[in-house]
Write a protein that holds these residues in place. Structure first.
Motif, short mmCIF file in Angstrom:
data_model
loop_
_atom_site.label_atom_id
_atom_site.label_comp_id
_atom_site.label_asym_id
_atom_site.label_seq_id
_atom_site.Cartn_x
_atom_site.Cartn_y
_atom_site.Cartn_z
N ASP A 1 -5.28 -5.79 -11.47
CA ASP A 1 -6.36 -4.34 -10.53
C ASP A 1 -6.03 -3.12 -9.43
O ASP A 1 -4.28 -3.72 -9.30
N ALA A 2 -6.60 -2.68 -9.43
CA ALA A 2 -5.96 -1.90 -8.41
C ALA A 2 -6.96 -1.19 -6.99
O ALA A 2 -8.09 -1.73 -6.93
N LEU A 3 -6.42 -1.09 -6.25
CA LEU A 3 -7.48 -0.95 -4.79
C LEU A 3 -7.03 0.10 -3.98
O LEU A 3 -6.24 0.69 -3.87
N ILE A 4 -8.23 0.80 -3.78
CA ILE A 4 -8.60 2.25 -3.09
C ILE A 4 -8.70 1.55 -1.73
O ILE A 4 -9.80 1.21 -1.22
N ARG A 5 -8.07 2.57 -0.58
CA ARG A 5 -9.11 2.27 1.20
C ARG A 5 -8.39 3.90 1.51
O ARG A 5 -7.37 4.30 0.94
N ASP A 6 -9.00 4.48 3.12
CA ASP A 6 -8.72 5.02 3.19
C ASP A 6 -7.98 4.97 3.88
O ASP A 6 -8.16 4.02 5.56
N SER A 7 -6.42 5.51 4.96
CA SER A 7 -5.58 4.91 5.33
C SER A 7 -6.13 5.05 6.85
O SER A 7 -5.36 4.33 7.17
N LYS A 8 -6.00 6.19 7.70
CA LYS A 8 -6.82 5.76 8.30
C LYS A 8 -8.06 4.71 9.03
O LYS A 8 -7.95 4.16 10.23
N GLN A 9 -9.11 4.46 8.08
CA GLN A 9 -9.40 3.27 7.92
C GLN A 9 -8.95 2.12 7.29
O GLN A 9 -10.29 1.24 6.65
N TRP B 1 0.89 -0.97 0.22
CA TRP B 1 -0.14 0.01 -0.25
C TRP B 1 0.44 1.09 0.26
O TRP B 1 1.87 1.18 0.82
N PHE B 2 0.72 1.86 -0.92
CA PHE B 2 0.73 3.62 -0.78
C PHE B 2 0.28 4.84 -0.77
O PHE B 2 -1.10 4.46 -1.19
N THR C 1 -5.98 14.38 7.17
CA THR C 1 -6.90 14.41 7.32
C THR C 1 -7.52 13.44 6.21
O THR C 1 -8.55 13.09 6.29
N GLU C 2 -7.36 13.84 5.13
CA GLU C 2 -7.70 13.38 4.07
C GLU C 2 -6.59 11.90 3.10
O GLU C 2 -6.25 13.16 2.18
N CYS C 3 -6.57 11.50 3.64
CA CYS C 3 -5.61 9.73 3.31
C CYS C 3 -5.87 8.97 2.34
O CYS C 3 -6.74 8.56 2.80
N VAL C 4 -5.29 8.85 1.70
CA VAL C 4 -6.00 7.87 0.31
C VAL C 4 -4.39 7.09 -0.10
O VAL C 4 -3.64 7.03 0.13
N GLU C 5 -4.94 5.53 0.20
CA GLU C 5 -3.83 4.71 -0.44
C GLU C 5 -4.22 3.50 -1.30
O GLU C 5 -5.72 3.09 -1.42
N CYS C 6 -3.55 3.13 -2.18
CA CYS C 6 -3.76 2.44 -3.25
C CYS C 6 -2.74 1.17 -3.08
O CYS C 6 -1.06 1.59 -2.32
N ALA C 7 -2.88 0.15 -3.79
CA ALA C 7 -2.09 -0.97 -3.82
C ALA C 7 -2.32 -1.34 -5.33
O ALA C 7 -3.41 -1.40 -5.36
N TYR C 8 -1.32 -2.25 -5.85
CA TYR C 8 -1.97 -3.16 -7.17
C TYR C 8 -1.95 -4.41 -7.28
O TYR C 8 -0.85 -4.97 -6.39
#
Length: 65
Positions: free
Chosen positions: A31-39, A9-10, A20-27
């Protein structure tokens, strides 16, 4: 039994600087995966890599206008 490689994840380079606004991605390859880094245990959005590239390309083109 084959092992599943751990996702790398990055954080998005466009996440808010206030922390307060962090999005993380992983490949995953296809596919690409996207999530909230705080959750990190919450839901993950999964999109095909072609769709993700088109989305990023559209954002980049819009930012250049």
């Amino acid at each position: 039994m084959a092992t599943t490689p751990e996702l790398q994840w990055f954080k998005s380079s466009h996440s808010g600087g206030s922390g307060t606004e962090c999005v993380e991605c992983a490949y995953t390859g296809a596919d690409a995966l996207i999530r909230d880094s705080k959750q990190t245990e919450a839901s993950v959005v999964q999109v095909h890599s072609d769709t993700w590239r088109a989305f990023i390309r559209a954002l980049t083109q819009d930012a250049l206008r």
